[in-house]
Design a protein around this motif. Sequence first.
Motif, PDB file in Angstrom:
ATOM      1  N   SER A   9       0.541   4.056  -3.061  1.00 31.88           N
ATOM      2  CA  SER A   9      -0.009   5.519  -3.030  1.00 31.88           C
ATOM      3  C   SER A   9      -1.564   4.347  -3.181  1.00 31.88           C
ATOM      4  CB  SER A   9      -0.820   6.681  -3.723  1.00 31.88           C
ATOM      5  OG  SER A   9      -0.407   5.937  -5.450  1.00 31.88           O
ATOM      6  N   ASN A  10      -1.126   3.093  -2.479  1.00 30.31           N
ATOM      7  CA  ASN A  10      -1.964   1.914  -2.850  1.00 30.31           C
ATOM      8  C   ASN A  10      -2.792   1.838  -1.785  1.00 30.31           C
ATOM      9  OD1 ASN A  10      -0.224   0.681  -1.858  1.00 30.31           O
ATOM     10  ND2 ASN A  10       0.306  -0.927  -2.731  1.00 30.31           N
ATOM     11  N   SER A  11      -2.538   2.336  -0.885  1.00 29.26           N
ATOM     12  CA  SER A  11      -3.506   2.368   0.289  1.00 29.26           C
ATOM     13  C   SER A  11      -5.939   1.897   0.244  1.00 29.26           C
ATOM     14  CB  SER A  11      -3.991   3.447   1.310  1.00 29.26           C
ATOM     15  OG  SER A  11      -4.920   3.326   2.462  1.00 29.26           O
ATOM     16  N   GLY A  12      -5.478   0.851   0.789  1.00 32.74           N
ATOM     17  CA  GLY A  12      -6.384   0.017   0.758  1.00 32.74           C
ATOM     18  C   GLY A  12      -7.058  -0.297  -0.762  1.00 32.74           C
ATOM     19  N   LYS A  13      -6.065  -0.732  -1.842  1.00 33.55           N
ATOM     20  CA  LYS A  13      -5.923  -0.937  -2.944  1.00 33.55           C
ATOM     21  C   LYS A  13      -6.420  -2.389  -2.709  1.00 33.55           C
ATOM     22  CE  LYS A  13      -5.005   0.227  -7.507  1.00 33.55           C
ATOM     23  NZ  LYS A  13      -3.983   1.159  -8.063  1.00 33.55           N
ATOM     24  N   LEU A  14      -7.250  -3.092  -3.853  1.00 36.03           N
ATOM     25  CA  LEU A  14      -7.369  -4.610  -3.603  1.00 36.03           C
ATOM     26  C   LEU A  14      -7.109  -5.446  -4.680  1.00 36.03           C
ATOM     27  CD1 LEU A  14      -8.432  -6.975  -2.888  1.00 36.03           C
ATOM     28  CD2 LEU A  14     -10.784  -6.804  -3.809  1.00 36.03           C
ATOM     29  N   TRP A  15      -6.320  -5.658  -5.439  1.00 35.68           N
ATOM     30  CA  TRP A  15      -5.652  -6.239  -6.258  1.00 35.68           C
ATOM     31  C   TRP A  15      -6.209  -7.716  -7.176  1.00 35.68           C
ATOM     32  CZ3 TRP A  15      -1.995  -3.142  -4.045  1.00 35.68           C
ATOM     33  CH2 TRP A  15      -1.848  -2.171  -4.682  1.00 35.68           C
ATOM     34  N   ARG A  16      -6.733  -8.191  -8.199  1.00 33.77           N
ATOM     35  CA  ARG A  16      -7.099  -9.596  -8.493  1.00 33.77           C
ATOM     36  C   ARG A  16      -6.345  -9.894  -9.209  1.00 33.77           C
ATOM     37  NH1 ARG A  16     -13.066  -7.814  -6.675  1.00 33.77           N
ATOM     38  NH2 ARG A  16     -13.127  -8.499  -4.696  1.00 33.77           N
ATOM     39  N   PHE A  17      -6.300 -11.354  -9.836  1.00 30.42           N
ATOM     40  CA  PHE A  17      -4.912 -11.390 -11.504  1.00 30.42           C
ATOM     41  C   PHE A  17      -5.192 -13.310 -10.971  1.00 30.42           C
ATOM     42  CE2 PHE A  17      -2.465 -10.942  -7.762  1.00 30.42           C
ATOM     43  CZ  PHE A  17      -1.234 -11.416  -7.571  1.00 30.42           C
ATOM     44  N   GLY A  18      -6.024 -13.732 -11.884  1.00 27.45           N
ATOM     45  CA  GLY A  18      -6.515 -15.104 -11.809  1.00 27.45           C
ATOM     46  C   GLY A  18      -7.043 -15.971 -10.323  1.00 27.45           C
TER      47      GLY A  18
END
Length: 76
Positions: A9-18
């Motif tokens: 269900s991550n449609s359009g999700k943006l992850w930021r790490f480091g």
Amino acid sequence: MENGRYGGSNSGKLWRFGAYEVESSTGEVRKLGHRLKLAGQPLEVLLLLLERAGELVTREELRALLWPQDIHVDFE
């Protein structure tokens, strides 16, 4: 997972790490703003792990994600 492929269900999700960003809707992975080449199975595994951060992802879940039921591989 849908049909052996990640369909979270991550449609359009943006992850930021480091220094990294992963955008699920486009499958883009960037480091310090520069697009990295990542596709296919490695991208599918990354998206699953990001969606389930902090949770246990079983070997069987990874096998089901990467190979359809009618494909048999030595996963040891």
